[in-house]
Structure formats: structure tokens, C-alpha cells
Design a protein around this motif. Structure first.
Motif, PDB file in Angstrom:
ATOM      1  N   LYS A  98       0.801  -1.310   0.071  1.00 47.42           N
ATOM      2  CA  LYS A  98       0.142   0.016  -0.083  1.00 47.42           C
ATOM      3  C   LYS A  98       0.989   1.177  -0.101  1.00 47.42           C
ATOM      4  O   LYS A  98       1.958   1.121   0.567  1.00 47.42           O
ATOM      5  N   GLN A  99       0.318   2.469  -0.500  1.00 38.47           N
ATOM      6  CA  GLN A  99       0.921   3.357  -0.746  1.00 38.47           C
ATOM      7  C   GLN A  99       0.952   4.324   0.600  1.00 38.47           C
ATOM      8  O   GLN A  99      -0.018   4.266   1.448  1.00 38.47           O
ATOM      9  N   GLU A 139      -9.792  13.776   9.223  1.00 37.59           N
ATOM     10  CA  GLU A 139      -9.735  13.727   7.846  1.00 37.59           C
ATOM     11  C   GLU A 139     -10.231  15.208   7.248  1.00 37.59           C
ATOM     12  O   GLU A 139      -9.711  16.193   6.790  1.00 37.59           O
ATOM     13  N   ARG A 164      -8.720   9.177   8.807  1.00 35.64           N
ATOM     14  CA  ARG A 164     -10.298   8.936   8.817  1.00 35.64           C
ATOM     15  C   ARG A 164     -10.826   8.299   9.730  1.00 35.64           C
ATOM     16  O   ARG A 164     -12.002   8.347  10.188  1.00 35.64           O
ATOM     17  N   SER A 200     -11.561  17.708  -2.807  1.00 34.24           N
ATOM     18  CA  SER A 200     -12.519  17.132  -1.944  1.00 34.24           C
ATOM     19  C   SER A 200     -13.706  18.204  -1.981  1.00 34.24           C
ATOM     20  O   SER A 200     -13.528  19.355  -1.977  1.00 34.24           O
ATOM     21  N   MET A 248      -4.145   8.565   5.201  1.00 41.84           N
ATOM     22  CA  MET A 248      -5.388   8.969   5.069  1.00 41.84           C
ATOM     23  C   MET A 248      -6.615   8.083   5.671  1.00 41.84           C
ATOM     24  O   MET A 248      -7.494   8.360   6.380  1.00 41.84           O
ATOM     25  N   ALA A 249      -6.224   6.806   5.652  1.00 41.39           N
ATOM     26  CA  ALA A 249      -7.020   5.733   6.381  1.00 41.39           C
ATOM     27  C   ALA A 249      -7.094   6.028   7.959  1.00 41.39           C
ATOM     28  O   ALA A 249      -8.044   6.001   8.646  1.00 41.39           O
ATOM     29  N   CYS A 250      -5.770   6.237   8.300  1.00 41.89           N
ATOM     30  CA  CYS A 250      -5.822   6.369   9.771  1.00 41.89           C
ATOM     31  C   CYS A 250      -6.396   7.803  10.261  1.00 41.89           C
ATOM     32  O   CYS A 250      -7.028   7.848  11.241  1.00 41.89           O
ATOM     33  N   ASP A 294       0.689   7.214   1.622  1.00 44.79           N
ATOM     34  CA  ASP A 294      -0.472   8.347   1.787  1.00 44.79           C
ATOM     35  C   ASP A 294      -1.671   7.662   1.880  1.00 44.79           C
ATOM     36  O   ASP A 294      -2.594   8.434   2.670  1.00 44.79           O
ATOM     37  N   ASP A 295      -2.078   6.590   1.329  1.00 38.14           N
ATOM     38  CA  ASP A 295      -3.125   6.033   1.501  1.00 38.14           C
ATOM     39  C   ASP A 295      -3.200   5.319   2.997  1.00 38.14           C
ATOM     40  O   ASP A 295      -4.508   5.489   3.667  1.00 38.14           O
ATOM     41  N   ILE A 296      -2.396   4.893   3.773  1.00 36.18           N
ATOM     42  CA  ILE A 296      -2.185   4.466   5.166  1.00 36.18           C
ATOM     43  C   ILE A 296      -2.500   5.605   5.992  1.00 36.18           C
ATOM     44  O   ILE A 296      -3.376   5.415   6.731  1.00 36.18           O
TER      45      ILE A 296
END
Length: 96
Positions: free
Chosen positions: A7-8, A23, A18, A87, A14-16, A10-12
Motif C-alpha cells: 500500500k502507498q 480527515e 479517517r 474534495s 489518510m485511512a488512519c 499516503d493511503d495508509i
């Protein structure tokens, strides 16, 4: 042979964010910081305060002429600010 689920970072992150409910506040800070880039340095000079409440960006402008000009360009500014943060964060801009 085994596969790893790569996983990238930045995805990790942003998930954290969120998961912890951070977020939206982060996006709001990014949008407030983007005001000068989107509206311009002249407008930023006459901006006293800005804040976001209930998907509405409130901006206090000290110059009446500039306030009238920006009031006519609200939808354009809204679209550009939302695009800047990536967004659909605000639905309306109120200039006072």
C-alpha cells in the motif's frame, strides 16, 4: 511464492486520519490555507478572518468594493477551492 499487499504510505495515513475523525479538520485547514493562492494576494491582504462551519466558508473582507466583487464570484471561488483540496468540502461561501 507469496504476495504482499503493498500500500502507498499516503493511503495508509489518510485511512488512519479517517478512522480517528481527523480527515475533515485537516481538509478544512488546507482549504483555509489555500484561500490566498485561489483568491490572490490582493484579496488576502483585505481578508481579516475566515472559518468553515456546516460546509459554509465565511470570509470577512474589509474593503466594500472588493466584498461586492467577490460576492459575484462566489461560485467560481467555491469550485476552485474545492478543486484545490481535492474534495467537495464546502457548498457555499458567505462574504461579509
Amino acid at each position: 511464492m507469496f504476495r504482499r499487499k503493498v500500500k502507498q504510505i499516503d493511503d495508509i495515513v489518510m485511512a488512519c486520519l479517517r478512522e480517528n475523525g481527523l480527515e475533515t479538520p485537516l481538509m478544512q485547514v488546507r482549504m483555509l490555507d489555500a484561500w490566498e493562492r485561489v483568491a490572490g494576494s490582493v484579496v488576502a491582504r483585505y481578508t481579516e478572518e475566515k472559518f468553515i462551519r456546516n460546509q459554509t466558508l465565511f470570509v470577512k473582507i474589509t474593503s466594500p468594493a472588493l466584498r461586492a466583487d467577490l460576492s459575484m464570484r462566489r461560485s467560481e471561488l467555491k469550485d476552485r477551492l474545492n478543486k484545490e483540496v481535492g474534495s467537495h468540502l464546502i457548498a457555499e461561501i458567505r462574504i461579509y
